[in-house]
Design an enzyme around this catalytic site. Structure first.
Site, PDB file in Angstrom:
ATOM      1  N   LYS A  93      -5.001   2.737   8.740  1.00 23.08           N
ATOM      2  CA  LYS A  93      -5.506   2.550  10.105  1.00 23.08           C
ATOM      3  C   LYS A  93      -6.459   3.660  10.542  1.00 23.08           C
ATOM      4  O   LYS A  93      -7.313   3.444  11.394  1.00 23.08           O
ATOM      5  CB  LYS A  93      -4.342   2.429  11.079  1.00 23.08           C
ATOM      6  CG  LYS A  93      -3.614   1.097  10.927  1.00 23.08           C
ATOM      7  CD  LYS A  93      -2.842   0.747  12.166  1.00 23.08           C
ATOM      8  CE  LYS A  93      -2.320  -0.673  12.104  1.00 23.08           C
ATOM      9  NZ  LYS A  93      -1.212  -0.804  11.134  1.00 23.08           N
ATOM     10  N   GLU A 115      -4.259  -0.807  22.198  1.00 21.77           N
ATOM     11  CA  GLU A 115      -2.910  -1.349  22.329  1.00 21.77           C
ATOM     12  C   GLU A 115      -2.195  -1.048  21.022  1.00 21.77           C
ATOM     13  O   GLU A 115      -2.834  -0.855  19.984  1.00 21.77           O
ATOM     14  CB  GLU A 115      -2.944  -2.860  22.585  1.00 21.77           C
ATOM     15  CG  GLU A 115      -2.994  -3.749  21.348  1.00 21.77           C
ATOM     16  CD  GLU A 115      -4.248  -3.597  20.506  1.00 21.77           C
ATOM     17  OE1 GLU A 115      -5.326  -3.370  21.078  1.00 21.77           O
ATOM     18  OE2 GLU A 115      -4.137  -3.716  19.264  1.00 21.77           O
ATOM     19  N   SER A 381      -0.502  -0.085   1.722  1.00 20.34           N
ATOM     20  CA  SER A 381      -1.227   0.180   2.976  1.00 20.34           C
ATOM     21  C   SER A 381      -0.725   1.417   3.706  1.00 20.34           C
ATOM     22  O   SER A 381      -1.478   2.046   4.456  1.00 20.34           O
ATOM     23  CB  SER A 381      -1.155  -1.038   3.890  1.00 20.34           C
ATOM     24  OG  SER A 381       0.195  -1.441   4.078  1.00 20.34           O
TER      25      SER A 381
HETATM   26  C1  LIG Z   1      -0.506  -1.899  10.816  1.00 20.47           C
HETATM   27  C2  LIG Z   1      -0.119  -1.911   9.402  1.00 20.47           C
HETATM   28  C3  LIG Z   1      -0.274  -3.073   8.609  1.00 20.47           C
HETATM   29  C4  LIG Z   1      -0.734  -4.383   9.156  1.00 20.47           C
HETATM   30  O1  LIG Z   1      -2.015  -4.395   9.665  1.00 20.47           O
HETATM   31  P1  LIG Z   1      -3.252  -5.069   8.903  1.00 20.47           P
HETATM   32  O2  LIG Z   1      -4.316  -5.059   9.941  1.00 20.47           O
HETATM   33  O3  LIG Z   1      -2.841  -6.447   8.510  1.00 20.47           O
HETATM   34  O4  LIG Z   1      -3.569  -4.227   7.734  1.00 20.47           O
HETATM   35  C5  LIG Z   1       0.037  -2.991   7.258  1.00 20.47           C
HETATM   36  N1  LIG Z   1       0.515  -1.849   6.708  1.00 20.47           N
HETATM   37  C6  LIG Z   1       0.691  -0.728   7.448  1.00 20.47           C
HETATM   38  C7  LIG Z   1       1.217   0.484   6.777  1.00 20.47           C
HETATM   39  C8  LIG Z   1       0.384  -0.723   8.796  1.00 20.47           C
HETATM   40  O5  LIG Z   1       0.570   0.402   9.523  1.00 20.47           O
END
Ligand SMILES: *Cc1c(COP(=O)(O)O)cnc(C)c1O
Length: 398
Positions: A93, A115, A381
């Site tokens: 992010k 948000e 992620s």
């Molecule tokens: C917020 C988040 C997601 C989901 O958001 P996407 O916009 O679909 O990537 C996935 N993995 C982590 C670690 C997150 O913090």
């Protein structure tokens, strides 16, 4: 200037049937201003230089592409993990937050709003606002404020104002409505930082481009490690879709590369407790875009559920809705327990504790019929620190 691709956005902000900008009249001018300036800014030499510097020196990029040897043996493939969990603030992010706040500054905006659901996007935004000395207001449902205290405290420590939202179910959807209301009241000085590939055009495209650093790194890293710059499969989890969009961006029209997305199946897609938007959603409008939405027969948006707070969103990015209906992407609903299995397996096999969201991508390995010896890139992620309470509760089962 726009690079048109088969599965990319068109000049009106549509991905096939999905996308667009369905917004209140009062926001028309600000959204138009953003539509007209985002590409010009992003393609300027000055933006590119600042963005690249902050990604490298502040966020810690490039994130490694790690060959997971023991997991590869187990799944009879060559599995590489794209390590977004190693970024500053613990997930992908930060890439988007840095980019959007730089764009805001170039547009002369002086106040940032956002948000957040689980708080991860709020923390990333508050972090970059602290870095750039900009005031930051984060809207968060009161229910989420109560269950995500460590992230609330982090945002406050970073100097952001966290506003608890008490309308509706007091979760992400309600926080988003409140952020849009704020934007309507302060259209001239305020920039609304959206955390995923959702919202009115140009947000999905802008966020996808900012996250596309993930796939441009995958290209050069794969070339160095495998002697070719594309994998056979890309696997990523989808909440709104931003880490997946970043992972697939430079491969979206490359049919040699199969795209596999993992959405949150919760307790099962037929259980009434899930967030499997692509499996269960119908076309509708959410947060200013036409996309698939989990809704009842009256078109009321239903509260989604997932063990992972970052995936329980009742919509999905319009790009991903289009990829799914046109069968460019294969989509699996991965349940809570399949995700937990994936998380403990990665932890014990490779020494990496993933975020619960990322664990959904790992859950695909058991379900998808991957060709033997194929090259697979799976995006981790985020890291699992924020999910330790859940993992500790589950530890006895593993
Ligand atoms: C917020 C988040 C997601 C989901 O958001 P996407 O916009 O679909 O990537 C996935 N993995 C982590 C670690 C997150 O913090």
């Amino acid at each position: 200037m726009t690079t048109r691709t088969r599965f990319g956005v068109d000049e009106n902000g549509y991905y096939g049937y999905f996308g667009g900008a369905y917004i209140p009249e009062i926001l028309h001018k600000c959204v138009k201003e953003l539509q007209e300036s985002y590409l010009k800014i992003m393609e300027s030499a000055e933006f590119r230089k600042e963005f690249a510097m902050l990604l490298a020196d502040f966020a810690g990029r490039p994130s490694p592409l790690f060959f997971a040897e023991r997991m590869s043996r187990k799944y009879e493939c060559r599995l590489y993990l794209k390590r977004e969990d190693l970024n500053h603030t613990g997930a992908h992010k930060i890439n988007n937050a840095i980019g959007q706040i730089l764009i805001a500054r170039k547009m002369g905006k002086t106040r940032i709003i956002a948000e957040t659901g689980a708080g991860q996007h709020g923390v990333a935004t508050a972090t970059v606002c602290a870095l750039m000395g900009m005031p930051c207001v984060v809207y968060m449902g009161k229910t989420d404020v109560e269950r995500q205290q460590p992230n609330v405290k982090r945002m406050q420590m970073l100097g952001a104002e966290v506003v608890p939202v008490t309308s509706g179910n007091m979760t992400l959807k309600d926080a988003t409505n409140e952020a849009i209301r704020d934007w309507c009241c302060h259209p001239s000085d305020t920039f609304y930082v959206i955390g995923s590939t959702v919202g009115p055009h140009p947000y999905p495209d802008m966020v996808a481009r900012l996250q596309s650093v993930i796939s441009s790194e995958i290209k050069s890293q794969l070339l160095a490690k495998e002697g070719r710059d594309y994998p056979d499969y890309l696997i990523a989890c989808v909440g709104g879709g931003s880490n997946a969009a970043g992972t697939i961006y430079h491969y979206i029209d490359d049919e040699r590369v199969k795209i596999i997305l993992a959405e949150a199946g919760g307790e099962g897609i037929l259980s009434g407790r899930s967030a499997a938007t692509i499996h269960l959603g119908k076309a509708g409008i959410i947060h200013g875009a036409r996309t698939l939405v989990i809704q009842d027969e009256n078109g009321q948006i239903e509260e989604p559920y997932s063990i992972s707070a970052g995936l329980d969103y009742p919509g999905i990015g319009p790009m991903h809705a289009n990829l799914a209906v046109r069968h460019r992407a294969e989509v699996y609903a991965v349940t809570d327990s399949e995700a937990l299995d994936g998380a403990f397996e990665l932890t014990r096999t490779e020494g990496i504790i993933p975020a619960l969201e990322s664990a959904h991508a790992l859950g695909v390995l058991k379900k998808a019929n991957l060709k033997p010896d194929s090259v697979v890139v799976l995006t981790v992620s985020g890291r699992g620190d924020k999910d330790m309470d859940t993992y500790i509760r589950e530890m006895n089962n593993y």
